[in-house]
Design an enzyme around this catalytic site. Sequence first.
Site, PDB file in Angstrom:
ATOM      1  N   PHE A  11      22.530 -21.542 -12.949  1.00 24.99           N
ATOM      2  CA  PHE A  11      23.661 -22.287 -12.822  1.00 24.99           C
ATOM      3  C   PHE A  11      24.979 -21.366 -12.943  1.00 24.99           C
ATOM      4  N   ILE A  60      12.873 -10.946 -18.983  1.00 27.31           N
ATOM      5  CA  ILE A  60      13.523 -10.050 -19.788  1.00 27.31           C
ATOM      6  C   ILE A  60      12.688  -9.885 -21.156  1.00 27.31           C
ATOM      7  N   ALA A  83      18.009 -17.429 -19.979  1.00 28.86           N
ATOM      8  CA  ALA A  83      17.416 -18.282 -21.174  1.00 28.86           C
ATOM      9  C   ALA A  83      16.956 -19.378 -20.470  1.00 28.86           C
ATOM     10  N   THR A 125      26.324 -20.075 -26.837  1.00 25.94           N
ATOM     11  CA  THR A 125      26.636 -21.722 -26.673  1.00 25.94           C
ATOM     12  C   THR A 125      27.228 -22.343 -27.971  1.00 25.94           C
ATOM     13  N   ASP A 126      28.343 -23.241 -27.907  1.00 28.10           N
ATOM     14  CA  ASP A 126      28.711 -24.002 -28.914  1.00 28.10           C
ATOM     15  C   ASP A 126      27.765 -24.838 -29.715  1.00 28.10           C
ATOM     16  N   GLU A 127      26.402 -24.838 -29.196  1.00 30.16           N
ATOM     17  CA  GLU A 127      25.429 -25.752 -29.587  1.00 30.16           C
ATOM     18  C   GLU A 127      25.058 -24.876 -31.311  1.00 30.16           C
ATOM     19  N   TYR A 153      16.316 -25.418 -28.785  1.00 28.88           N
ATOM     20  CA  TYR A 153      16.982 -24.793 -27.968  1.00 28.88           C
ATOM     21  C   TYR A 153      18.166 -23.946 -28.769  1.00 28.88           C
ATOM     22  N   SER A 154      19.048 -24.773 -29.488  1.00 27.18           N
ATOM     23  CA  SER A 154      20.024 -24.276 -30.160  1.00 27.18           C
ATOM     24  C   SER A 154      19.711 -23.359 -31.208  1.00 27.18           C
ATOM     25  N   LYS A 157      19.088 -19.984 -29.409  1.00 28.18           N
ATOM     26  CA  LYS A 157      20.235 -19.329 -29.213  1.00 28.18           C
ATOM     27  C   LYS A 157      20.923 -18.752 -30.295  1.00 28.18           C
ATOM     28  N   ASN A 183      29.190 -26.749 -19.675  1.00 31.80           N
ATOM     29  CA  ASN A 183      29.504 -26.577 -18.213  1.00 31.80           C
ATOM     30  C   ASN A 183      29.333 -27.283 -17.445  1.00 31.80           C
ATOM     31  N   LYS A 192      20.703 -31.551 -15.635  1.00 32.45           N
ATOM     32  CA  LYS A 192      21.968 -31.687 -16.836  1.00 32.45           C
ATOM     33  C   LYS A 192      22.893 -32.986 -16.430  1.00 32.45           C
ATOM     34  N   PRO A 277      16.081 -37.028 -29.387  1.00 34.93           N
ATOM     35  CA  PRO A 277      15.661 -36.714 -30.986  1.00 34.93           C
ATOM     36  C   PRO A 277      16.648 -35.704 -31.492  1.00 34.93           C
TER      37      PRO A 277
HETATM   38  P1  NAD Z   1      19.922 -22.094 -16.159  1.00 32.62           P
HETATM   39  O1  NAD Z   1      18.698 -22.842 -16.763  1.00 32.62           O
HETATM   40  O2  NAD Z   1      20.506 -22.686 -15.108  1.00 32.62           O
HETATM   41  O3  NAD Z   1      19.570 -20.552 -15.756  1.00 32.62           O
HETATM   42  C1  NAD Z   1      18.843 -19.700 -16.467  1.00 32.62           C
HETATM   43  C2  NAD Z   1      18.304 -18.584 -15.596  1.00 32.62           C
HETATM   44  O4  NAD Z   1      17.555 -17.791 -16.422  1.00 32.62           O
HETATM   45  C3  NAD Z   1      17.466 -19.239 -14.501  1.00 32.62           C
HETATM   46  O5  NAD Z   1      17.762 -18.352 -13.326  1.00 32.62           O
HETATM   47  C4  NAD Z   1      16.069 -18.810 -15.033  1.00 32.62           C
HETATM   48  O6  NAD Z   1      15.115 -18.381 -13.877  1.00 32.62           O
HETATM   49  C5  NAD Z   1      16.311 -17.567 -15.606  1.00 32.62           C
HETATM   50  N1  NAD Z   1      15.489 -16.973 -16.735  1.00 32.62           N
HETATM   51  C6  NAD Z   1      14.745 -17.989 -17.756  1.00 32.62           C
HETATM   52  N2  NAD Z   1      14.215 -17.177 -18.541  1.00 32.62           N
HETATM   53  C7  NAD Z   1      14.167 -15.865 -17.999  1.00 32.62           C
HETATM   54  C8  NAD Z   1      13.273 -14.867 -18.324  1.00 32.62           C
HETATM   55  N3  NAD Z   1      12.475 -15.013 -19.414  1.00 32.62           N
HETATM   56  N4  NAD Z   1      13.720 -13.657 -17.801  1.00 32.62           N
HETATM   57  C9  NAD Z   1      14.461 -13.581 -16.813  1.00 32.62           C
HETATM   58  N5  NAD Z   1      15.116 -14.768 -16.353  1.00 32.62           N
HETATM   59  C10 NAD Z   1      14.787 -15.896 -16.843  1.00 32.62           C
HETATM   60  O7  NAD Z   1      21.137 -22.005 -17.190  1.00 32.62           O
HETATM   61  P2  NAD Z   1      22.559 -22.055 -17.339  1.00 32.62           P
HETATM   62  O8  NAD Z   1      22.978 -23.474 -17.234  1.00 32.62           O
HETATM   63  O9  NAD Z   1      22.984 -21.275 -16.017  1.00 32.62           O
HETATM   64  O10 NAD Z   1      23.036 -21.297 -18.619  1.00 32.62           O
HETATM   65  C11 NAD Z   1      22.968 -19.792 -18.521  1.00 32.62           C
HETATM   66  C12 NAD Z   1      23.438 -19.191 -19.953  1.00 32.62           C
HETATM   67  O11 NAD Z   1      24.510 -19.945 -20.571  1.00 32.62           O
HETATM   68  C13 NAD Z   1      22.350 -19.659 -20.914  1.00 32.62           C
HETATM   69  O12 NAD Z   1      22.090 -18.558 -21.805  1.00 32.62           O
HETATM   70  C14 NAD Z   1      22.791 -20.633 -21.721  1.00 32.62           C
HETATM   71  O13 NAD Z   1      22.279 -20.992 -23.079  1.00 32.62           O
HETATM   72  C15 NAD Z   1      24.250 -20.475 -21.704  1.00 32.62           C
HETATM   73  N6  NAD Z   1      25.298 -21.786 -21.833  1.00 32.62           N
HETATM   74  C16 NAD Z   1      25.047 -22.775 -21.021  1.00 32.62           C
HETATM   75  C17 NAD Z   1      25.816 -23.828 -21.119  1.00 32.62           C
HETATM   76  C18 NAD Z   1      25.773 -24.829 -20.099  1.00 32.62           C
HETATM   77  O14 NAD Z   1      26.540 -26.064 -20.169  1.00 32.62           O
HETATM   78  N7  NAD Z   1      24.948 -24.901 -19.219  1.00 32.62           N
HETATM   79  C19 NAD Z   1      27.189 -23.793 -22.163  1.00 32.62           C
HETATM   80  C20 NAD Z   1      27.118 -22.468 -22.683  1.00 32.62           C
HETATM   81  C21 NAD Z   1      26.359 -21.735 -22.686  1.00 32.62           C
HETATM   82  O1  TDX Z   2      19.845 -37.809 -18.787  1.00 35.30           O
HETATM   83  C1  TDX Z   2      20.600 -37.789 -19.602  1.00 35.30           C
HETATM   84  N1  TDX Z   2      21.356 -38.757 -20.198  1.00 35.30           N
HETATM   85  C2  TDX Z   2      22.125 -38.652 -21.233  1.00 35.30           C
HETATM   86  O2  TDX Z   2      22.630 -39.521 -21.811  1.00 35.30           O
HETATM   87  C3  TDX Z   2      20.652 -36.361 -19.909  1.00 35.30           C
HETATM   88  C4  TDX Z   2      20.248 -35.214 -19.213  1.00 35.30           C
HETATM   89  C5  TDX Z   2      21.854 -36.145 -21.035  1.00 35.30           C
HETATM   90  N2  TDX Z   2      22.246 -37.198 -21.439  1.00 35.30           N
HETATM   91  C6  TDX Z   2      23.242 -36.558 -22.444  1.00 35.30           C
HETATM   92  C7  TDX Z   2      22.887 -35.858 -23.674  1.00 35.30           C
HETATM   93  C8  TDX Z   2      24.158 -35.129 -23.972  1.00 35.30           C
HETATM   94  O3  TDX Z   2      24.730 -35.639 -25.005  1.00 35.30           O
HETATM   95  O4  TDX Z   2      24.500 -36.098 -22.156  1.00 35.30           O
HETATM   96  C9  TDX Z   2      25.142 -35.093 -22.883  1.00 35.30           C
HETATM   97  C10 TDX Z   2      24.784 -33.718 -22.052  1.00 35.30           C
HETATM   98  O5  TDX Z   2      23.477 -33.512 -21.900  1.00 35.30           O
HETATM   99  P1  TDX Z   2      22.920 -32.254 -21.009  1.00 35.30           P
HETATM  100  O6  TDX Z   2      23.390 -31.948 -19.825  1.00 35.30           O
HETATM  101  O7  TDX Z   2      21.436 -32.249 -21.286  1.00 35.30           O
HETATM  102  O8  TDX Z   2      23.825 -30.980 -22.036  1.00 35.30           O
HETATM  103  P2  TDX Z   2      23.636 -30.491 -23.459  1.00 35.30           P
HETATM  104  O9  TDX Z   2      22.452 -31.215 -24.352  1.00 35.30           O
HETATM  105  O10 TDX Z   2      24.974 -31.077 -24.092  1.00 35.30           O
HETATM  106  O11 TDX Z   2      23.695 -28.991 -23.663  1.00 35.30           O
HETATM  107  C11 TDX Z   2      24.395 -28.253 -22.661  1.00 35.30           C
HETATM  108  O12 TDX Z   2      25.599 -27.684 -23.208  1.00 35.30           O
HETATM  109  C12 TDX Z   2      25.146 -26.615 -23.960  1.00 35.30           C
HETATM  110  C13 TDX Z   2      23.484 -27.302 -21.860  1.00 35.30           C
HETATM  111  O13 TDX Z   2      22.511 -27.715 -21.232  1.00 35.30           O
HETATM  112  C14 TDX Z   2      23.337 -26.218 -22.651  1.00 35.30           C
HETATM  113  O14 TDX Z   2      22.652 -25.183 -22.186  1.00 35.30           O
HETATM  114  C15 TDX Z   2      24.569 -25.528 -23.309  1.00 35.30           C
HETATM  115  O15 TDX Z   2      24.246 -24.574 -24.162  1.00 35.30           O
END
Ligand code: NAD
Ligand code: TDX
Length: 341
Positions: A11, A60, A83, A125-127, A153-154, A157, A183, A192, A277
Amino acid sequence: MKFLVTGGAGFIGANYMHYVVNKYPEDQFVNLDLLTYAGNLESLKDLEGKPNYSFVRGDIADRPFIMDLFEKEKFDVVINFAAESHVDRSVKDPGLFVRSNVLGTTTLMDAAKAVGVKRYHQVSTDEVYGDLPLDRPDLFFTETTPLHTSSPYSSSKAGADLFVMAYHRTFGLPVTISRCSNNYGPYQFPEKLIPLMISRALADEALPVYGTGENVRDWLHVHDHCVAIDLIVRNGRVGEVYNIGGHNERTNLEVVKTILRALDKPESLIHFVTDRPGHDMRYAIDPEKIETELGWVPEYNFDTGIAQTIQWYLDNREWWERIVSGEYQNYFEKMYGERLA
Ligand code: NAD
Ligand code: TDX
């Protein structure tokens, strides 16, 4: 300059690729991605054939492969997005998160050290800061808030972040770390919260809200995250951590109701289900450091960002319908089958 961007088919990585490949035609961008369930090359169709973009499939955490790639390509800059990123999946399979998120990070840094990169940037991540109480709206995460994780997860990270700082201090690797809040935006996998709720509401399906829906997340449009990372990589100080967030705190219930209103769907679709959980209560970022040091200013607030995002999912149904109709269905059954029964 030659950039290695890992996880560019996910993403945030895909959004980052669109931003930098178009903005910096003089730089080369190599996208390295394993293409797990979350990686989707359809998100990068527009970039195929651009002279400054290429894709390599790989892991990676695969040491011989990574060492070889760095020897051949001699990257100047590494930006590690790759990740496992979904908290709920980490509850089911923590070991996978250790492998990709921790071992993957140290493997990349070993290779970066061996060829002498100018910058290694870790997308964190802020987590890693754990959570804040709901009754203390005056508290925010700063860069000096202690790491205090809740989920596998956190923890993975945070573990990676500690190794990044150790490689800086012990080996002099020129690192930076960014820690962003939640994001949302185009190309987010519909596991998500926001894309899950949009796609299910459009199909008139039940919307699973965990617990009471009072948990608070600090939402940032993915474009603003990409701009921030680019600023840190080019102008940020080596050895520093930068928090990224735009003060857009919302409860999950507020987010879901906003989506339902925008799509003209009834609130009766909301179903409160068993809580996650270890569910973190509240995340909230203090972005003062990146604003004052690097002049970062977000373009979107939550109202403008969510409107743009909902419109994108309406305009790009094919992109997410292909995901929902594939492996994602099995995944959904596994995670929610019992909860919604
Ligand atoms: P995502 O799950 O959408 O994408 C992760 C990508 O990494 C995928 O394309 C997957 O194929 C690739 N990948 C996973 N394991 C791999 C490996 N071993 N080798 C090579 N590629 C691999 O995740 P995202 O939401 O785009 O998040 C990207 C980064 O940002 C992550 O490090 C995540 O922790 C961080 N982050 C995400 C958020 C959020 O809200 N989504 C917020 C803060 C930080
Ligand atoms: O079905 C759902 N119902 C629900 O109530 C899902 C998927 C989530 N939730 C809640 C859990 C969280 O409080 O919504 C909130 C957001 O959940 P997610 O989208 O799973 O995100 P979160 O757990 O907050 O983590 C995200 O932000 C920080 C990203 O997935 C992480 O990669 C990033 O580091």
